[in-house]
Design a protein around this motif. Structure first.
Motif, PDB file in Angstrom:
ATOM      1  N   PHE A 212       0.956  -1.095   0.084  1.00 55.03           N
ATOM      2  CA  PHE A 212      -0.033   0.005   0.062  1.00 55.03           C
ATOM      3  C   PHE A 212       0.983   1.260   0.007  1.00 55.03           C
ATOM      4  O   PHE A 212       1.825   1.630   0.888  1.00 55.03           O
ATOM      5  N   GLU A 213       0.628   2.103  -1.069  1.00 53.64           N
ATOM      6  CA  GLU A 213       1.795   3.383  -1.059  1.00 53.64           C
ATOM      7  C   GLU A 213       3.015   2.963  -1.091  1.00 53.64           C
ATOM      8  O   GLU A 213       3.730   3.788  -0.379  1.00 53.64           O
ATOM      9  N   GLY A 214       3.686   1.728  -1.622  1.00 57.14           N
ATOM     10  CA  GLY A 214       4.885   1.333  -1.435  1.00 57.14           C
ATOM     11  C   GLY A 214       5.501   0.839  -0.294  1.00 57.14           C
ATOM     12  O   GLY A 214       6.522   0.538  -0.161  1.00 57.14           O
ATOM     13  N   THR A 215       4.563   0.472   0.907  1.00 60.80           N
ATOM     14  CA  THR A 215       4.773  -0.218   1.778  1.00 60.80           C
ATOM     15  C   THR A 215       4.054  -1.477   2.103  1.00 60.80           C
ATOM     16  O   THR A 215       3.016  -1.626   1.663  1.00 60.80           O
ATOM     17  N   ARG A 216       5.029  -2.421   2.527  1.00 60.93           N
ATOM     18  CA  ARG A 216       4.431  -3.663   2.987  1.00 60.93           C
ATOM     19  C   ARG A 216       3.447  -3.753   3.741  1.00 60.93           C
ATOM     20  O   ARG A 216       3.482  -3.180   4.809  1.00 60.93           O
ATOM     21  N   PHE A 217       2.329  -4.426   3.834  1.00 61.18           N
ATOM     22  CA  PHE A 217       1.337  -4.486   4.947  1.00 61.18           C
ATOM     23  C   PHE A 217       1.035  -5.958   5.021  1.00 61.18           C
ATOM     24  O   PHE A 217       0.884  -6.886   4.214  1.00 61.18           O
ATOM     25  N   VAL A 218       0.569  -6.285   6.396  1.00 59.94           N
ATOM     26  CA  VAL A 218       0.036  -7.846   6.860  1.00 59.94           C
ATOM     27  C   VAL A 218      -0.998  -7.547   7.420  1.00 59.94           C
ATOM     28  O   VAL A 218      -1.178  -6.755   8.247  1.00 59.94           O
ATOM     29  N   VAL A 219      -2.446  -8.356   7.364  1.00 56.78           N
ATOM     30  CA  VAL A 219      -3.573  -8.093   8.235  1.00 56.78           C
ATOM     31  C   VAL A 219      -3.720  -9.658   8.732  1.00 56.78           C
ATOM     32  O   VAL A 219      -3.811 -10.633   8.089  1.00 56.78           O
ATOM     33  N   ASN A 220      -3.845  -9.645  10.166  1.00 51.16           N
ATOM     34  CA  ASN A 220      -4.185 -10.786  10.852  1.00 51.16           C
ATOM     35  C   ASN A 220      -5.439 -10.771  11.788  1.00 51.16           C
ATOM     36  O   ASN A 220      -5.748  -9.587  12.098  1.00 51.16           O
ATOM     37  N   ALA A 221      -5.873 -11.821  12.212  1.00 49.37           N
ATOM     38  CA  ALA A 221      -6.839 -11.586  12.900  1.00 49.37           C
ATOM     39  C   ALA A 221      -6.919 -11.982  14.375  1.00 49.37           C
ATOM     40  O   ALA A 221      -5.752 -12.844  14.864  1.00 49.37           O
ATOM     41  N   VAL A 222      -7.450 -11.735  15.395  1.00 53.16           N
ATOM     42  CA  VAL A 222      -7.491 -11.950  16.897  1.00 53.16           C
ATOM     43  C   VAL A 222      -8.623 -12.274  17.487  1.00 53.16           C
ATOM     44  O   VAL A 222      -9.540 -11.617  16.960  1.00 53.16           O
ATOM     45  N   ARG A 223      -8.926 -13.143  18.133  1.00 56.12           N
ATOM     46  CA  ARG A 223     -10.200 -13.450  18.805  1.00 56.12           C
ATOM     47  C   ARG A 223     -10.723 -12.337  19.734  1.00 56.12           C
ATOM     48  O   ARG A 223     -10.161 -11.680  20.433  1.00 56.12           O
ATOM     49  N   LEU A 224     -12.201 -12.354  19.723  1.00 54.35           N
ATOM     50  CA  LEU A 224     -12.895 -11.522  20.318  1.00 54.35           C
ATOM     51  C   LEU A 224     -13.087 -12.241  21.722  1.00 54.35           C
ATOM     52  O   LEU A 224     -12.944 -13.436  21.611  1.00 54.35           O
ATOM     53  N   ASP A 225     -13.728 -11.666  22.521  1.00 54.02           N
ATOM     54  CA  ASP A 225     -13.771 -12.370  24.030  1.00 54.02           C
ATOM     55  C   ASP A 225     -14.929 -13.445  23.840  1.00 54.02           C
ATOM     56  O   ASP A 225     -14.648 -14.645  24.375  1.00 54.02           O
ATOM     57  N   THR A 226     -15.913 -13.333  22.991  1.00 56.40           N
ATOM     58  CA  THR A 226     -17.036 -14.490  22.802  1.00 56.40           C
ATOM     59  C   THR A 226     -16.474 -15.729  21.857  1.00 56.40           C
ATOM     60  O   THR A 226     -16.970 -16.657  21.888  1.00 56.40           O
ATOM     61  N   GLU A 227     -15.102 -15.448  21.232  1.00 58.94           N
ATOM     62  CA  GLU A 227     -14.552 -16.607  20.601  1.00 58.94           C
ATOM     63  C   GLU A 227     -13.458 -17.152  21.345  1.00 58.94           C
ATOM     64  O   GLU A 227     -12.813 -18.075  20.741  1.00 58.94           O
ATOM     65  N   ILE A 228     -13.157 -16.624  22.679  1.00 59.45           N
ATOM     66  CA  ILE A 228     -11.998 -17.373  23.386  1.00 59.45           C
ATOM     67  C   ILE A 228     -12.659 -18.520  24.311  1.00 59.45           C
ATOM     68  O   ILE A 228     -13.650 -18.359  25.183  1.00 59.45           O
ATOM     69  N   LYS A 229     -12.399 -19.718  24.054  1.00 53.91           N
ATOM     70  CA  LYS A 229     -12.653 -20.927  24.898  1.00 53.91           C
ATOM     71  C   LYS A 229     -11.607 -21.556  25.535  1.00 53.91           C
ATOM     72  O   LYS A 229     -10.542 -22.140  24.583  1.00 53.91           O
ATOM     73  N   CYS A 230     -11.415 -21.514  26.739  1.00 53.47           N
ATOM     74  CA  CYS A 230      -9.959 -22.338  27.333  1.00 53.47           C
ATOM     75  C   CYS A 230     -10.559 -23.565  28.269  1.00 53.47           C
ATOM     76  O   CYS A 230     -11.554 -23.406  28.909  1.00 53.47           O
ATOM     77  N   SER A 231     -10.002 -24.750  27.869  1.00 54.60           N
ATOM     78  CA  SER A 231     -10.435 -26.040  28.330  1.00 54.60           C
ATOM     79  C   SER A 231      -9.314 -26.388  29.651  1.00 54.60           C
ATOM     80  O   SER A 231      -8.188 -25.861  29.369  1.00 54.60           O
TER      81      SER A 231
END
Length: 332
Positions: A212-231
């Motif tokens: 983007f405009e000559g600079t590298r970018f990366v997009v990654n995902a992080v879980r929301l609270d509702t998506e976190i399940k610890c067993s």
């Protein structure tokens, strides 16, 4: 600390080590992490090949391993920490190995992508890279319809230690939000606003890295609270395997650890379990989103037995074994 620590949150310790939190479920009083930046004053303790440039944070000079996630670097960090900083090691009894983990009491600073973006938005004077990152995030938010509240900035911009070589590491909170943003990236490519990088097979599959405009970018995902399940499951390693499986659910492959639900697995190498694995789990970011539902994959990793509310087997990539991978089987 009263705040949930998520995958990728940045921990700075009293000695100045900079760790990144790994995953969402941690031992009591600790955060499973990996070491990313080492103060220059401690670098000679490690037999590690460093990148050929430095970062500066809080008046300290920092180095970063050239091969950040390799088993060899991990083993060397364990060796040095055992001798010099044992407080950052946690022995996992069932896995039978040490994990790098930061005691909560040793965390001097906690930086999250979401808070870093808020600070950037409120900043009176921003440098060119910060302004560019904001332009990209505003563009992604506008096209995807995902509110700015679900975005963050990660990496060196998050810490304010970026330089002319830095890229833009963008975080999106929530799986559905992330998929909408990936759709927006492809739409923006058709307009010529961004260019996706497809130079490697992994880049071509993930479609989350670009320019983007000559600079590298990366997009990654992080879980929301509702998506976190610890067993409270126990994970018992059984040995190295190579398997070929059919992916039946890819809904959690966007996160780290990346989880693929699988079926119809065929053992190609290693010890067979009493039953075939039901999951492939990658601890390595590289293998997020490399397969979709209906794809067949070949996986080399550690066969683990999961013992909890139910009992099943999984294959873990990123267990510390050499040459672990997930590879896509070409469709006929």
């Amino acid at each position: 600390m009263g705040l949930r620590i998520r995958d990728g949150d940045i921990l700075v310790t009293g000695e100045g080590f900079i760790f990144y939190a790994f995953g969402y479920c941690h031992p009591p009083g600790r955060v499973v992490s990996f070491l990313k930046y080492v103060p220059r004053e401690y670098a000679d303790l490690f037999s590690i090949e460093w990148l050929d440039y430095e970062w500066t944070y809080s008046s300290k000079r920092y180095l970063r391993p050239k091969r950040l996630y390799s088993p060899e670097v991990f083993s060397e960090i364990i060796r040095v920490f055992k001798r010099n900083f044992p407080q950052y090691l946690y022995y996992h009894e069932t896995l039978g190995r040490y994990l790098i983990s930061v005691p909560l009491a040793n965390i001097k600073e906690l930086h999250t992508p979401r808070n870093a973006l808020r600070r950037l938005l409120e900043k009176d004077r921003r440098d060119p890279l910060e302004n560019k990152a904001l332009r990209l995030i505003h563009l992604l938010s506008s096209v995807s319809g995902v509110a700015l509240d679900f975005f963050g900035v990660h990496g060196s911009i998050c810490l304010g230690m970026h330089n002319e070589r830095s890229d833009m590491d963008i975080t999106v909170y929530g799986a559905s939000n992330y998929r909408r943003v990936l759709w927006a990236v492809k739409r923006l490519e058709t307009r010529g606003a961004v260019k996706l990088l497809r130079g490697t097979s992994v880049e071509a599959l993930r479609e989350n890295t670009g320019m983007f405009e000559g600079t590298r970018f990366v997009v990654n995902a992080v879980r929301l609270d509702t998506e976190i399940k610890c067993s409270k499951s126990i994970y018992r390693p059984h040995g190295e395997v190579v398997v070929e499986c059919l992916v039946e659910d890819d809904s959690e492959c966007v996160f780290r650890p990346a989880i693929y639900k699988v079926k119809d697995c065929v053992l190609l190498k290693g010890l067979s379990s009493a039953e075939p694995p039901r999951e492939v789990v990658s601890m390595i970011s590289l293998y997020r989103c490399v397969a979709r539902k209906g794809d067949r994959i070949v996986v080399r990793g550690m066969l683990e037995e999961v013992i909890g509310q139910e009992r099943y087997f999984r294959v873990v990539v990123g267990s510390g074994l050499p040459h672990e991978y997930i590879a896509l089987v070409p469709r006929r």
